[in-house]
Write a protein that holds these residues in place. Structure first.
Motif, PDB file in Angstrom:
ATOM      1  N   CYS A  15       0.602  -1.689   0.033  1.00 26.65           N
ATOM      2  CA  CYS A  15      -0.037  -0.277  -0.031  1.00 26.65           C
ATOM      3  C   CYS A  15       0.640   1.113  -0.028  1.00 26.65           C
ATOM      4  CB  CYS A  15      -1.170   0.646   1.372  1.00 26.65           C
ATOM      5  SG  CYS A  15      -2.142   1.564   1.259  1.00 26.65           S
ATOM      6  N   THR A  16       0.596   2.320  -0.925  1.00 33.63           N
ATOM      7  CA  THR A  16       1.032   3.690  -0.841  1.00 33.63           C
ATOM      8  C   THR A  16       0.724   4.513   0.460  1.00 33.63           C
ATOM      9  OG1 THR A  16      -0.041   4.324  -2.670  1.00 33.63           O
ATOM     10  CG2 THR A  16       1.847   3.285  -3.465  1.00 33.63           C
ATOM     11  N   GLU A  17      -0.089   4.674   1.081  1.00 37.03           N
ATOM     12  CA  GLU A  17      -0.466   4.933   1.757  1.00 37.03           C
ATOM     13  C   GLU A  17       0.051   4.878   3.317  1.00 37.03           C
ATOM     14  OE1 GLU A  17      -4.684   6.144   2.205  1.00 37.03           O
ATOM     15  OE2 GLU A  17      -4.877   6.261  -0.089  1.00 37.03           O
ATOM     16  N   SER A  21       0.167  -2.094   4.604  1.00 35.81           N
ATOM     17  CA  SER A  21      -1.115  -3.464   4.107  1.00 35.81           C
ATOM     18  C   SER A  21      -0.055  -4.184   2.682  1.00 35.81           C
ATOM     19  CB  SER A  21      -2.356  -2.843   3.546  1.00 35.81           C
ATOM     20  OG  SER A  21      -2.933  -3.748   2.978  1.00 35.81           O
ATOM     21  N   TYR A  22      -0.017  -5.548   2.558  1.00 36.29           N
ATOM     22  CA  TYR A  22       0.307  -5.713   1.693  1.00 36.29           C
ATOM     23  C   TYR A  22      -0.331  -7.442   0.669  1.00 36.29           C
ATOM     24  CZ  TYR A  22       3.062  -9.053   4.066  1.00 36.29           C
ATOM     25  OH  TYR A  22       3.154 -10.739   4.857  1.00 36.29           O
ATOM     26  N   ASN A  42      -7.470  -1.748   1.596  1.00 36.46           N
ATOM     27  CA  ASN A  42      -6.687  -1.901   2.680  1.00 36.46           C
ATOM     28  C   ASN A  42      -7.690  -1.993   3.615  1.00 36.46           C
ATOM     29  OD1 ASN A  42      -5.494  -1.014   4.846  1.00 36.46           O
ATOM     30  ND2 ASN A  42      -3.919   0.537   3.616  1.00 36.46           N
ATOM     31  N   HIS A  48     -10.579   1.276  -0.690  1.00 37.62           N
ATOM     32  CA  HIS A  48      -9.547   0.911  -1.393  1.00 37.62           C
ATOM     33  C   HIS A  48      -8.570   1.719  -1.720  1.00 37.62           C
ATOM     34  CE1 HIS A  48     -12.311  -1.990  -2.579  1.00 37.62           C
ATOM     35  NE2 HIS A  48     -11.955  -2.367  -3.385  1.00 37.62           N
ATOM     36  N   THR A  49      -6.928   1.269  -1.955  1.00 38.72           N
ATOM     37  CA  THR A  49      -5.744   2.029  -2.420  1.00 38.72           C
ATOM     38  C   THR A  49      -5.358   1.756  -2.988  1.00 38.72           C
ATOM     39  OG1 THR A  49      -4.809   1.170  -0.509  1.00 38.72           O
ATOM     40  CG2 THR A  49      -6.203   2.660   0.222  1.00 38.72           C
ATOM     41  N   HIS A  51      -1.880   0.311  -4.402  1.00 37.24           N
ATOM     42  CA  HIS A  51      -0.917  -0.666  -4.322  1.00 37.24           C
ATOM     43  C   HIS A  51       0.383  -1.141  -5.251  1.00 37.24           C
ATOM     44  CE1 HIS A  51      -4.011  -1.711  -0.752  1.00 37.24           C
ATOM     45  NE2 HIS A  51      -2.674  -2.266  -0.564  1.00 37.24           N
TER      46      HIS A  51
END
Length: 55
Positions: A15-17, A21-22, A42, A48-49, A51
């Protein structure tokens, strides 16, 4: 006998935020040479984010 080199490799998209989370998935490294970017859920942020693939 020697095995051929596998075309698919296991990758981790993070996750970029929040960066915690991966997801793990596979990709064909011959066809997709650039890094993978997917919109995934996420559960920590409950949305939703974006990744991105991380080596």
């Amino acid at each position: 006998m020697a095995k051929k080199a596998e075309a698919r490799e296991i990758i981790r998209i993070v996750c970029t935020e929040d960066g915690k989370s991966y997801y793990t998935t596979t990709k064909n490294k011959r066809n997709t040479t650039d890094r993978l970017e997917l919109m995934k859920y996420n559960p920590n942020l409950r949305k939703h984010t974006l990744h991105r693939e991380k080596k």
